[in-house]
Scaffold this active site. Structure first.
Site, PDB file in Angstrom:
ATOM      1  N   GLN A 191       3.328   9.879   1.358  1.00 31.40           N
ATOM      2  CA  GLN A 191       4.610   9.241   1.455  1.00 31.40           C
ATOM      3  C   GLN A 191       5.563   9.524   0.000  1.00 31.40           C
ATOM      4  O   GLN A 191       6.780   9.324   0.155  1.00 31.40           O
ATOM      5  CB  GLN A 191       4.329   7.860   1.379  1.00 31.40           C
ATOM      6  CG  GLN A 191       3.810   7.166   2.628  1.00 31.40           C
ATOM      7  CD  GLN A 191       3.703   5.542   2.659  1.00 31.40           C
ATOM      8  OE1 GLN A 191       2.752   5.247   2.081  1.00 31.40           O
ATOM      9  NE2 GLN A 191       4.866   5.090   3.138  1.00 31.40           N
ATOM     10  N   HIS A 242      -2.018   7.335   7.313  1.00 24.57           N
ATOM     11  CA  HIS A 242      -1.096   8.470   6.778  1.00 24.57           C
ATOM     12  C   HIS A 242      -1.507   9.874   6.340  1.00 24.57           C
ATOM     13  O   HIS A 242      -1.066  10.626   6.405  1.00 24.57           O
ATOM     14  CB  HIS A 242      -0.294   7.709   5.520  1.00 24.57           C
ATOM     15  CG  HIS A 242       0.732   7.000   5.849  1.00 24.57           C
ATOM     16  ND1 HIS A 242       1.703   7.058   6.566  1.00 24.57           N
ATOM     17  CD2 HIS A 242       1.053   5.394   5.430  1.00 24.57           C
ATOM     18  CE1 HIS A 242       2.826   6.523   6.435  1.00 24.57           C
ATOM     19  NE2 HIS A 242       2.150   5.151   5.896  1.00 24.57           N
ATOM     20  N   GLY A 254       0.826  -1.086   0.043  1.00 24.03           N
ATOM     21  CA  GLY A 254       0.094   0.177   0.000  1.00 24.03           C
ATOM     22  C   GLY A 254       0.759   1.253   0.096  1.00 24.03           C
ATOM     23  O   GLY A 254       2.140   1.165   0.205  1.00 24.03           O
ATOM     24  N   CYS A 311       6.668  -0.455   7.328  1.00 22.21           N
ATOM     25  CA  CYS A 311       6.011   0.637   6.320  1.00 22.21           C
ATOM     26  C   CYS A 311       7.210   1.362   5.668  1.00 22.21           C
ATOM     27  O   CYS A 311       8.452   1.348   6.002  1.00 22.21           O
ATOM     28  CB  CYS A 311       5.795   1.976   7.406  1.00 22.21           C
ATOM     29  SG  CYS A 311       5.048   3.541   6.457  1.00 22.21           S
ATOM     30  N   LEU A 312       7.045   1.547   4.456  1.00 21.64           N
ATOM     31  CA  LEU A 312       8.132   2.201   3.504  1.00 21.64           C
ATOM     32  C   LEU A 312       8.827   3.224   3.753  1.00 21.64           C
ATOM     33  O   LEU A 312       9.976   3.671   3.637  1.00 21.64           O
ATOM     34  CB  LEU A 312       7.680   2.147   1.772  1.00 21.64           C
ATOM     35  CG  LEU A 312       7.055   0.915   1.179  1.00 21.64           C
ATOM     36  CD1 LEU A 312       6.163   1.333  -0.037  1.00 21.64           C
ATOM     37  CD2 LEU A 312       8.203  -0.141   0.934  1.00 21.64           C
ATOM     38  N   HIS A 372      -3.942   1.343   7.915  1.00 28.03           N
ATOM     39  CA  HIS A 372      -2.480   2.084   7.846  1.00 28.03           C
ATOM     40  C   HIS A 372      -2.268   2.983   6.904  1.00 28.03           C
ATOM     41  O   HIS A 372      -1.799   4.012   7.222  1.00 28.03           O
ATOM     42  CB  HIS A 372      -1.634   0.802   7.413  1.00 28.03           C
ATOM     43  CG  HIS A 372      -0.291   1.087   7.356  1.00 28.03           C
ATOM     44  ND1 HIS A 372       0.733   0.531   8.309  1.00 28.03           N
ATOM     45  CD2 HIS A 372       0.364   2.052   6.658  1.00 28.03           C
ATOM     46  CE1 HIS A 372       2.045   1.161   7.800  1.00 28.03           C
ATOM     47  NE2 HIS A 372       1.921   1.925   6.929  1.00 28.03           N
ATOM     48  N   GLU A 373      -2.774   2.858   5.589  1.00 30.37           N
ATOM     49  CA  GLU A 373      -2.731   3.957   4.710  1.00 30.37           C
ATOM     50  C   GLU A 373      -3.703   5.051   5.017  1.00 30.37           C
ATOM     51  O   GLU A 373      -3.168   6.327   4.962  1.00 30.37           O
ATOM     52  CB  GLU A 373      -3.075   3.523   3.417  1.00 30.37           C
ATOM     53  CG  GLU A 373      -2.323   1.970   2.923  1.00 30.37           C
ATOM     54  CD  GLU A 373      -0.686   2.360   2.944  1.00 30.37           C
ATOM     55  OE1 GLU A 373      -0.312   3.510   2.822  1.00 30.37           O
ATOM     56  OE2 GLU A 373       0.048   1.432   3.060  1.00 30.37           O
TER      57      GLU A 373
END
Ligand code: NI
Length: 173
Positions: free
Chosen positions: A54, A148, A49, A102-103, A144-145
């Site tokens: 991000q 953000h 995702g 997480c990236l 999670h997304e």
């Protein structure tokens, strides 16, 4: 249309702590370009995702793209789904803890409590409204997304520092 793989904002970047702006003009050229850039950026990673903040853009656009990868070997396969101005409601109060990464926070994993069953609403890239019920891992990725977009990262939801581990240890589990 030229598509670019964008640099991923890392924890500490201000953009990850801002409330992202509602997108009023889904079909505008800049939003369509943003979506293309997010898709190509996510494809270049092992992530499941991605949220627009991000890649440095504080707008309410996410992609949920659950698929088995080296990072998430048991993730279910779904079509990558672009969601603009998403919202959700839990369908029950039940939360489960499972591993997330997480990236924007490389090298770390943690156990995070999330709602297991949710109803989501969003606008797709063609401007159409959509609703879906999600459960389990995919519901987790969505939440999670979504976080953000609210300037939150998953570490904010960890209940104990004991639940945070190095990714190298996670792969031994
Ligand atoms: Ni993330």
């Amino acid at each position: 249309m030229i598509v670019t793989v964008r640099e991923i904002a890392q924890l500490g970047a201000n953009v990850l702590r801002q409330t992202a702006a509602v997108v009023p003009d889904v079909k505008s050229a800049d939003i369509q370009q943003l979506i293309n850039d997010m898709q190509s950026t996510l494809s270049a990673t092992e992530g499941v995702g991605l949220a627009a903040p991000q890649i440095g853009v504080s707008k309410r656009v996410i992609i949920v793209a659950s698929r088995p990868t080296r990072r998430y070997p048991s993730a279910p396969l779904m079509e990558p789904t672009v969601m603009i101005n998403p919202s959700f409601q839990p369908l029950s109060d039940y939360k489960a803890k499972d591993w997330e990464g997480c990236l924007s926070i490389p090298g770390v994993r943690a156990l995070v409590p999330r709602y297991q069953d949710i109803m989501i609403h969003y606008t797709d890239r063609g401007g159409m409204g959509a609703s879906l019920s999600l459960e389990g891992f995919v519901a987790r990725v969505f939440q999670h997304e979504y976080d953000h977009l609210e300037g939150r990262v998953y570490l904010d939801r960890v209940e104990s520092n004991v639940d945070i581990i190095a990714e190298s240890e996670y792969f031994k589990l």
